[in-house]
Design an enzyme around this catalytic site. Structure first.
Site, PDB file in Angstrom:
ATOM      1  N   HIS A  82      -5.323  50.003  19.259  1.00 48.84           N
ATOM      2  CA  HIS A  82      -5.702  48.666  20.099  1.00 48.84           C
ATOM      3  C   HIS A  82      -5.102  47.942  20.233  1.00 48.84           C
ATOM      4  O   HIS A  82      -3.831  47.835  20.840  1.00 48.84           O
ATOM      5  CB  HIS A  82      -5.660  48.451  18.301  1.00 48.84           C
ATOM      6  CG  HIS A  82      -6.767  48.669  17.429  1.00 48.84           C
ATOM      7  ND1 HIS A  82      -7.454  49.030  15.804  1.00 48.84           N
ATOM      8  CD2 HIS A  82      -7.893  49.782  17.552  1.00 48.84           C
ATOM      9  CE1 HIS A  82      -8.680  48.871  15.752  1.00 48.84           C
ATOM     10  NE2 HIS A  82      -9.114  50.046  16.937  1.00 48.84           N
ATOM     11  N   GLU A  84      -3.558  44.768  19.566  1.00 50.01           N
ATOM     12  CA  GLU A  84      -2.211  43.987  18.566  1.00 50.01           C
ATOM     13  C   GLU A  84      -1.467  45.047  19.226  1.00 50.01           C
ATOM     14  O   GLU A  84      -0.200  45.161  19.101  1.00 50.01           O
ATOM     15  CB  GLU A  84      -2.798  43.976  17.475  1.00 50.01           C
ATOM     16  CG  GLU A  84      -3.818  42.902  17.390  1.00 50.01           C
ATOM     17  CD  GLU A  84      -5.332  44.254  16.966  1.00 50.01           C
ATOM     18  OE1 GLU A  84      -5.289  44.949  18.015  1.00 50.01           O
ATOM     19  OE2 GLU A  84      -6.720  43.530  16.256  1.00 50.01           O
ATOM     20  N   CYS A 108      -7.901  44.747  12.857  1.00 52.82           N
ATOM     21  CA  CYS A 108      -8.039  45.698  11.904  1.00 52.82           C
ATOM     22  C   CYS A 108      -7.387  46.038   9.964  1.00 52.82           C
ATOM     23  O   CYS A 108      -6.257  45.100  10.707  1.00 52.82           O
ATOM     24  CB  CYS A 108      -8.603  46.784  12.249  1.00 52.82           C
ATOM     25  SG  CYS A 108      -7.610  48.157  12.708  1.00 52.82           S
ATOM     26  N   CYS A 111      -3.930  47.694  12.179  1.00 52.69           N
ATOM     27  CA  CYS A 111      -3.300  46.126  13.061  1.00 52.69           C
ATOM     28  C   CYS A 111      -2.914  45.605  12.150  1.00 52.69           C
ATOM     29  O   CYS A 111      -1.341  44.801  12.276  1.00 52.69           O
ATOM     30  CB  CYS A 111      -3.614  46.023  13.854  1.00 52.69           C
ATOM     31  SG  CYS A 111      -4.967  47.254  15.199  1.00 52.69           S
TER      32      CYS A 111
HETATM   33  O1  5HU Z   1      -8.725  44.699  16.014  1.00 52.17           O
HETATM   34  C1  5HU Z   1      -8.918  45.647  16.512  1.00 52.17           C
HETATM   35  N1  5HU Z   1      -7.677  45.728  18.272  1.00 52.17           N
HETATM   36  C2  5HU Z   1      -8.877  46.685  19.063  1.00 52.17           C
HETATM   37  O2  5HU Z   1      -8.278  46.520  19.986  1.00 52.17           O
HETATM   38  N2  5HU Z   1     -10.114  47.199  18.759  1.00 52.17           N
HETATM   39  C3  5HU Z   1     -10.322  47.963  20.035  1.00 52.17           C
HETATM   40  C4  5HU Z   1     -10.727  49.478  19.678  1.00 52.17           C
HETATM   41  C5  5HU Z   1     -11.962  50.065  20.551  1.00 52.17           C
HETATM   42  O3  5HU Z   1     -10.920  50.460  21.127  1.00 52.17           O
HETATM   43  C6  5HU Z   1     -12.924  48.697  20.113  1.00 52.17           C
HETATM   44  C7  5HU Z   1     -13.759  48.672  19.268  1.00 52.17           C
HETATM   45  O4  5HU Z   1     -15.409  49.036  19.572  1.00 52.17           O
HETATM   46  P1  5HU Z   1     -16.793  48.887  19.106  1.00 52.17           P
HETATM   47  O5  5HU Z   1     -16.734  47.818  18.874  1.00 52.17           O
HETATM   48  O6  5HU Z   1     -17.099  49.933  20.021  1.00 52.17           O
HETATM   49  O7  5HU Z   1     -16.362  49.695  17.497  1.00 52.17           O
HETATM   50  O8  5HU Z   1     -11.521  47.702  19.803  1.00 52.17           O
HETATM   51  C8  5HU Z   1     -10.684  47.365  17.561  1.00 52.17           C
HETATM   52  C9  5HU Z   1     -10.365  46.160  16.470  1.00 52.17           C
HETATM   53  C10 5HU Z   1     -10.740  46.046  15.989  1.00 52.17           C
HETATM   54  O9  5HU Z   1     -11.011  45.130  15.129  1.00 52.17           O
HETATM   55 ZN    ZN Z   2      -6.348  47.115  15.045  1.00 54.84          ZN
END
Ligand code: 5HU
Ligand code: ZN
Length: 164
Positions: A82, A84, A108, A111
């Site tokens: 992610h 963050e 999430c 994170c």
């Molecule tokens: O906090 C976050 N930070 C973050 O970088 N992500 C990334 C992980 C995935 O590559 C994408 C989420 O994919 P999707 O919306 O298709 O489920 O975003 C997802 C979250 C979830 O909140």
């Molecule tokens: Zn996350």
């Protein structure tokens, strides 16, 4: 009157803009997330976006998200780091204690753990499109318990164009 230019961007526009720009590096076809960590005196400490770890090729690892229940091995969630967490891990300067995180999507639960443990004290987020999901509820529960402040970025309505 000093003749100072008055239409310069605010700190929030600047750092959220950097987070958005960082997210444009993401190879994720559905959700691009960018993050920017800033010190208490408004200096950029680190940046990140969602992507696979070093050595895990974007052309070999899967970017799809279909059939997660049947075949999680061939879906992105096991592999994408992610934004963050990448921003936290990209920082090589020492402590992030007291810093502020600008991120285009609400963090999430995983994170949130890293944010709390690294000493980040404030989160400015853009979208909260997964609000109400167990992961985001758990994230908010931990951030509240740990005293990490968070608020949603308020768009100025001004369009910032970048031409390079
Ligand atoms: O906090 C976050 N930070 C973050 O970088 N992500 C990334 C992980 C995935 O590559 C994408 C989420 O994919 P999707 O919306 O298709 O489920 O975003 C997802 C979250 C979830 O909140
Ligand atoms: Zn996350």
């Amino acid at each position: 009157m000093t003749g100072k230019r008055e239409d310069y961007i605010t700190w929030d526009e600047y750092f959220m803009g950097v987070a958005v720009l960082s997210g444009k590096r993401s190879k994720d076809p559905s959700t691009q997330v960018g993050a920017c960590i800033v010190s208490q005196d408004n200096k950029i400490l680190s940046m990140g976006y969602n992507g696979f770890p070093l050595g895990c090729s974007d052309d070999e690892f899967p970017w799809g998200r279909e059939n997660e229940a049947e075949d999680p091995y061939n879906v992105k969630y096991f592999y994408s780091t992610h934004s963050e967490l990448n921003a936290i891990l990209n920082y090589r300067g020492g402590s992030l204690e007291g810093s502020k995180l600008y991120v285009t999507l609400f963090p999430c639960n995983e994170c949130a753990k890293a944010i709390i443990q690294s000493g980040i004290k404030t989160i400015v987020y853009g979208s909260d499109k997964y609000a109400g999901t167990p992961a985001v509820n758990a994230s908010k529960r931990m951030l509240n318990a740990a005293g990490v402040r968070y608020y949603q970025y308020q768009p100025s309505g001004r369009k910032i164009e970048i031409e390079v």
